[in-house]
Design a protein around this motif. Structure first.
Motif, PDB file in Angstrom:
ATOM      1  N   ASN A  17       0.861  -1.175   0.000  1.00 39.24           N
ATOM      2  CA  ASN A  17       0.000   0.000   0.000  1.00 39.24           C
ATOM      3  C   ASN A  17       0.901   1.229   0.000  1.00 39.24           C
ATOM      4  N   ASP A  23      -8.123   5.043   5.056  1.00 35.48           N
ATOM      5  CA  ASP A  23      -8.296   3.669   5.518  1.00 35.48           C
ATOM      6  C   ASP A  23      -8.250   2.712   4.328  1.00 35.48           C
ATOM      7  N   VAL A  24      -7.805   1.478   4.588  1.00 36.99           N
ATOM      8  CA  VAL A  24      -7.796   0.435   3.560  1.00 36.99           C
ATOM      9  C   VAL A  24      -8.536  -0.770   4.130  1.00 36.99           C
ATOM     10  N   ASP A  25      -9.797  -0.919   3.744  1.00 39.05           N
ATOM     11  CA  ASP A  25     -10.562  -2.087   4.157  1.00 39.05           C
ATOM     12  C   ASP A  25     -10.124  -3.285   3.324  1.00 39.05           C
ATOM     13  N   ALA A  26     -10.024  -4.440   3.975  1.00 36.06           N
ATOM     14  CA  ALA A  26      -9.658  -5.698   3.317  1.00 36.06           C
ATOM     15  C   ALA A  26      -8.395  -5.561   2.460  1.00 36.06           C
ATOM     16  N   ALA A  27      -7.335  -4.980   3.043  1.00 29.50           N
ATOM     17  CA  ALA A  27      -6.049  -4.931   2.330  1.00 29.50           C
ATOM     18  C   ALA A  27      -5.628  -6.348   1.953  1.00 29.50           C
ATOM     19  N   ALA A  59     -12.439  -7.480   8.101  1.00 30.25           N
ATOM     20  CA  ALA A  59     -12.670  -7.126   6.706  1.00 30.25           C
ATOM     21  C   ALA A  59     -12.831  -5.622   6.521  1.00 30.25           C
ATOM     22  N   THR A  60     -13.190  -4.936   7.615  1.00 33.59           N
ATOM     23  CA  THR A  60     -13.311  -3.476   7.583  1.00 33.59           C
ATOM     24  C   THR A  60     -12.653  -2.894   8.831  1.00 33.59           C
ATOM     25  N   VAL A  61     -12.255  -1.646   8.733  1.00 37.96           N
ATOM     26  CA  VAL A  61     -11.656  -0.962   9.878  1.00 37.96           C
ATOM     27  C   VAL A  61     -12.675  -0.840  11.007  1.00 37.96           C
ATOM     28  N   SER A  93      -7.039  -5.200   7.610  1.00 36.64           N
ATOM     29  CA  SER A  93      -7.379  -3.851   7.163  1.00 36.64           C
ATOM     30  C   SER A  93      -6.430  -2.850   7.817  1.00 36.64           C
ATOM     31  N   ASP A  95      -6.199   1.018   9.410  1.00 34.89           N
ATOM     32  CA  ASP A  95      -6.889   2.196   9.932  1.00 34.89           C
ATOM     33  C   ASP A  95      -5.902   3.355   9.939  1.00 34.89           C
TER      34      ASP A  95
END
Length: 110
Positions: A17, A23-27, A59-61, A93, A95
């Motif tokens: 990244n 934020d990066v959900d499900a990196a 899967a999400t922040v 993920s 945050d």
């Protein structure tokens, strides 16, 4: 004396990244046996900036659990390794709290 290498699952994979400023959900997508084995991060905005982020199991922040919080000084860099890894079956993920950073996540599926 004999030494023996232990191989668990597949070789480590990396999720990159670069220039993260949100934020990066499900990196890394959820998977049975997913383990975070390390990361390296670099503050990438410049000499007067700092960056803070958390690595989240989920899967999400917003729906995940904080695993590690990282604070980087201006132009700072950090590498951390976890053995035998941190179980992250629900996904990984990111945050982003402040600043901009480049982040490499190292993970395996066992």
């Amino acid at each position: 004396m004999t030494t023996q290498a232990i191989v668990i699952g597949e070789a480590a994979s990396v999720d990159i990244n670069a220039g993260t400023s949100a934020d990066v959900d499900a990196a890394v997508a959820a998977a049975v046996g997913l383990r975070l084995v390390g990361f390296n991060a670099r503050e990438s905005a410049g000499s007067a900036a700092v960056a803070t982020f958390s690595i989240v199991h989920g899967a999400t922040v917003s729906g995940g659990a904080n695993v590690a919080t990282v604070e980087l000084a201006a132009n700072g860099y950090v590498t951390e390794w976890f053995w035998p890894g941190i179980a992250m079956a629900s996904g990984i993920s990111i945050d982003r709290v402040a600043g901009e950073f480049d982040l490499h996540l190292y993970y395996v599926t066992v």
